[in-house]
Write an enzyme that holds these catalytic residues in place. Structure first.
Site, mmCIF file in Angstrom:
data_model
loop_
_atom_site.group_PDB
_atom_site.id
_atom_site.type_symbol
_atom_site.label_atom_id
_atom_site.label_comp_id
_atom_site.label_asym_id
_atom_site.label_seq_id
_atom_site.Cartn_x
_atom_site.Cartn_y
_atom_site.Cartn_z
ATOM 1 N N ASP A 47 -25.488 23.409 11.762
ATOM 2 C CA ASP A 47 -26.456 24.205 12.498
ATOM 3 C C ASP A 47 -26.469 25.619 11.915
ATOM 4 O O ASP A 47 -25.484 26.058 11.319
ATOM 5 C CB ASP A 47 -26.049 24.237 13.977
ATOM 6 N N ALA B 103 12.244 -5.036 2.911
ATOM 7 C CA ALA B 103 12.175 -4.356 1.622
ATOM 8 C C ALA B 103 10.732 -4.063 1.225
ATOM 9 O O ALA B 103 10.444 -3.038 0.619
ATOM 10 C CB ALA B 103 12.849 -5.204 0.548
ATOM 11 N N GLU C 125 8.645 1.043 6.297
ATOM 12 C CA GLU C 125 8.642 1.227 7.749
ATOM 13 C C GLU C 125 8.302 2.646 8.172
ATOM 14 O O GLU C 125 7.744 2.878 9.246
ATOM 15 C CB GLU C 125 10.019 0.840 8.331
ATOM 16 N N ASN D 52 14.987 2.705 3.998
ATOM 17 C CA ASN D 52 13.575 2.972 4.262
ATOM 18 C C ASN D 52 13.365 4.072 5.295
ATOM 19 O O ASN D 52 12.397 4.844 5.205
ATOM 20 C CB ASN D 52 12.878 1.699 4.732
#
Length: 821
Positions: free
Chosen positions: A319, A273, A277, A644
């Site tokens: 440059d 939880a 992930e 998730n």
């Protein structure tokens, strides 16, 4: 060199080595090559994907789940980690292979005198003592001292940054002479613009000036990117939260007499939880999207983290030649304007350069090429002149005479050179020529005087006028410099050119405005050590530094900078190897476009991180609240993984593909010490987490009284999923309502939400999936209730935006404009 010229050299002094002596020296000294970084092995790219603390936290949760026999949870977590690593590995490995392909651009040969005979050999076989035979267009294979030279001009921009050709002549100079002023030497990696020469090789490989600079690259330190630093900070905070909550839950469980197995299962659930992930995958995808977007603006990305770093840049050290300017000479002015055509005809008729033709590349001094192009624009072709009035005699340019002349078949002598060299030879001189010469030189133009006469003697000439030439700024670079200034990014010009030339170009580009001092903004006549010092100086001030360059003298600074940007067309091999990004069009405007993309990617990552953490925070508060109330687990670890990864992670993947905000380049760059998530973001995470958790926990408490535990979990699971899915539309902007952002300009998000709702319903309705997830089908009434409850968090977020907007209006204009995102 032309065959006749080679014969002349062979009839002159005995130069060069024998084949036997050259072979002996090659065995003793080794090949004439630079020690370069080897292609990195595939395992190194794969290992880089496991450096994040977030990944190791996930692997720890995977191990605990496996020990508990929760194989589904363990396999799911391991799959997440491996997929994320695979995505990052493929992107970085492909980018590295693309850079290796660019190395094939540099593989010169060299012409040397061996046993008194001219021979073409691989440049790697050149040894000290060899006599290099050089002509226009050749790349110098080693550092060498001139033995003989005729009107020799070399281009040394790759080594010194000097954009104009350098006049070379025989004669020893003191050892302490600056590199840009060593007129008696030619250097490895530079090219011959005009003339011919024979030079004795003094140094090869890593002993050359080019090799010395390549060695500096190894002493420069690569910098950790801001994104890596900020994400590690978030990871550390999540680890602390996870440990504190786990200890709290374990302590409460022990006090209530719960068993160790049950507590370990709760710990796995809390770890799942607490950890988003999908975050590593989301960040990787965000950077991969940035890679693709940057490719569209001509930027090749070697390191994916560089995508975001460029967006954080506060200083761009660039440059001048070929990046801010076109990298070619151009006729800017002709004096007097009334005689422009005649002046350009005579100037072009006194040239040896050749313009490109069909099937043949152009060659010669860039100044002469510019004269030929300007004359062509006036309708004059030098090839027609050569056919109709071929040359009878010529006296080439050299540093002593400072002029060149060609006698044509009609008896007209064409002359060009420095005004000081021509004035003593002229009988007729226009009024005001000295004043015009001073005015042109004052604007940092290279000035050539043009005259004509009769006969081969350079006397009694008629001065026709003056031509002012310069390497012009790229038109798009002017707008890019302005955009960078508006975005709060400081542009610093670093060049090997003369200070007056550098300052003039800086003013023309808008780098310097009226009354501004060039100090700190324009650096001229710099060496590789100077560039390294400048970059380190900005870093010590706390700035995020991007450095661009094409020559090997830029490589150490590119490696030292937070982000190194090499030129893809003209960049040296060692410079590309030291870089994080490569410009395929060598254009400063592409850098600024990439900064815009980098800022957009960072904003997308930040708002997606807020969205993910709010979801994980809601899950954590839900699980913690249930534990404090002594309730059974509202959601199983597998449910949390599903939330998730699928119902939370998929919308997050769509959020990172949001279009870049229109006003992103009107905002100042974020401070280097600014955390990824500030007080406002953490406040939003906390508030949203509490709302999600309260809605879901209240639903679970009600369901436990009226339904079975499995039904209660199924309903709470569905409500939490819908809360997070619908909240994704509000997460696209902190201030604008979701329809103001443009509900249809992120079609992947619409598709993902629709698909995820279908998947959520599917795992309940399909018996096999329902058993796997420990769920039961919900009735139509229960689904309608779940959808209604899922609208609560997104509605509260949108109402909060309206409240903030009303408060801002009440405060008046002093509160500042609303951001477009």
């Amino acid at each position: 060199m032309k065959p006749s010229a080679v014969r002349d050299l062979q009839e002159g002094p005995r130069w060069g080595l024998s084949q036997e002596e050259a072979a002996r020296r090659l065995r003793e000294g080794g090949p004439n090559t630079l020690t370069r970084e080897q292609p990195r092995p595939a395992w190194l790219f794969l290992g880089r994907q496991f450096r994040s603390g977030m990944v190791w936290l996930l692997l720890g949760a995977c191990g605990i789940a496996g020990l508990l026999g929760e194989l589904a949870d363990a396999v799911a977590i391991a799959t997440i980690v491996l997929l994320n690593a695979l995505v990052g590995f493929l992107q970085e490995y492909r980018a590295d292979r693309a850079v290796l392909a660019l190395r094939a651009l540099t593989a010169p040969n060299a012409r040397v005198l061996r046993d008194g005979v001219s021979a073409m050999i691989p440049a790697s076989e050149v040894v000290p003592g060899d006599a290099l035979v050089l002509e226009a267009g050749d790349v110098v294979a080693a550092d060498a001292r001139l033995l003989d030279a005729h009107a020799l001009l070399t281009l040394e921009a790759a080594l010194t940054g000097e954009s104009t050709p350098v006049d070379k002549k025989v004669g020893a100079l003191p050892d302490g002479t600056p590199l840009a002023e060593r007129g008696d030497r030619v250097f490895m990696g530079t090219s011959v613009a005009a003339g011919t020469a024979v030079a004795e090789v003094m140094a090869t490989g890593m002993a050359t000036e080019l090799g010395r600079i390549a060695h500096l690259v190894q002493t420069a330190e690569e910098s950790e990117t801001p994104l890596q630093q900020r994400l590690e900070g978030v990871t550390r905070m999540l680890l602390v939260v996870c440990v504190v909550v786990a200890v709290l839950v374990a302590g409460l469980g022990l006090l209530r007499g719960q068993g160790w197995l049950e507590l370990l299962l709760a710990a796995v659930a809390l770890a799942v939880a607490a950890v988003p992930e999908g975050l590593p995958t989301v960040v990787t995808l965000a950077l991969a999207v940035g890679v693709q977007r940057m490719a569209r603006v001509n930027v090749l990305v070697r390191q994916m983290q560089a995508v975001e770093t460029l967006g954080a840049a506060t200083v761009i050290c660039t440059d001048k030649t070929g990046t801010l300017t076109a990298g070619i000479m151009e006729v800017r002015e002709v004096w007097p304007p009334t005689a422009e055509r005649r002046v350009l005809e005579i100037a072009a008729g006194c040239c040896d350069a050749e313009l490109p033709t069909q099937g043949k590349a152009g060659a010669g001094d860039p100044t002469e090429l510019a004269l030929l192009l300007a004359a062509r624009a006036q309708g004059f072709e030098r090839t027609d002149l050569e056919r109709e009035r071929p040359r009878r005699a010529e006296q080439p340019f050299d540093s002593d005479r400072r002029r060149m002349s060609i006698l044509r078949s009609d008896g007209v002598l064409y002359v060009k050179g420095a005004l000081e060299a021509l004035l003593p030879l002229c009988r007729d001189v226009p009024l005001g020529v000295k004043e015009a010469n001073a005015a042109l030189a004052g604007r940092a133009l290279r000035v050539l005087a043009v005259a004509e006469g009769r006969g081969a003697d350079e006397k009694d000439l008629t001065l026709l006028g003056l031509v002012g030439l310069a390497d012009p700024p790229r038109p798009e670079a002017v707008e890019a410099v302005r955009a960078a200034r508006e975005a709060g990014v400081r542009t610093v010009m670093i060049t090997g050119d003369h200070p007056a030339t550098a300052v003039a170009i800086a003013r023309e580009l808008g780098l310097l405005r009226e009354g501004e001092s060039p100090e700190g903004t324009v650096h001229a006549r710099v060496t590789a050590e100077d560039k390294l010092r400048i970059v380190r100086g900005w870093k010590e001030r706390g700035e995020i530094v991007a450095m661009t360059g094409d020559g090997v003298n830029d490589a150490p600074a590119l490696r030292e900078a937070h982000i190194g940007i090499a030129m893809g067309r003209t960049g040296a091999e060692v410079t590309r190897e030291a870089s994080d990004l490569i410009l395929t069009d060598d254009n400063f405007a592409s850098i600024v476009a990439a900064v815009r993309e980098g800022r957009g990617i960072y904003e997308n990552i930040r708002k997606t991180l807020v969205y993910l953490l709010a979801g994980n925070g809601g899950e954590l508060v839900l699980m913690l609240g249930a534990s404090l109330l002594g309730l059974p687990l509202p959601l199983l670890p597998l449910h949390l993984l599903w939330v998730n990864l699928v119902t939370d992670g998929l919308p997050a993947l769509a959020l990172v593909m949001d279009p870049v905000a229109t006003d992103v380049m009107q905002r100042p760059p974020r401070r280097p010490d600014q955390p990824m998530l500030g007080k406002r973001e953490w406040g939003a995470v906390l508030a949203t987490s509490l709302v999600d958790a309260c809605v879901t926990l209240c639903t679970f408490l009600w369901a436990l009284r009226h339904l079975s535990l499995v039904e209660a979990r199924t309903l709470a699971f569905t409500v939490l999923v819908l809360c997070q899915l619908l909240r994704a539309f509000s997460a696209r902007s902190e201030r604008l309502l979701f329809w103001e952002v443009g509900p249809f300009n992120n079609r992947p998000l619409l598709a993902v939400v629709t698909l995820t709702v279908a998947l959520q319903l599917g795992i309940q309705q399909v018996p096999a999936l329902a058993r796997f997830f420990s769920l039961v089908p919900l009735s139509v009434e229960q689904l309608a209730l779940a959808f209604g409850l899922g609208l609560i968090p997104v509605s509260l977020l949108e109402l909060r935006k309206l409240a903030v907007r009303g408060y801002a209006r009440a405060r008046g204009p002093a509160s500042g404009p609303l951001s477009a995102r």
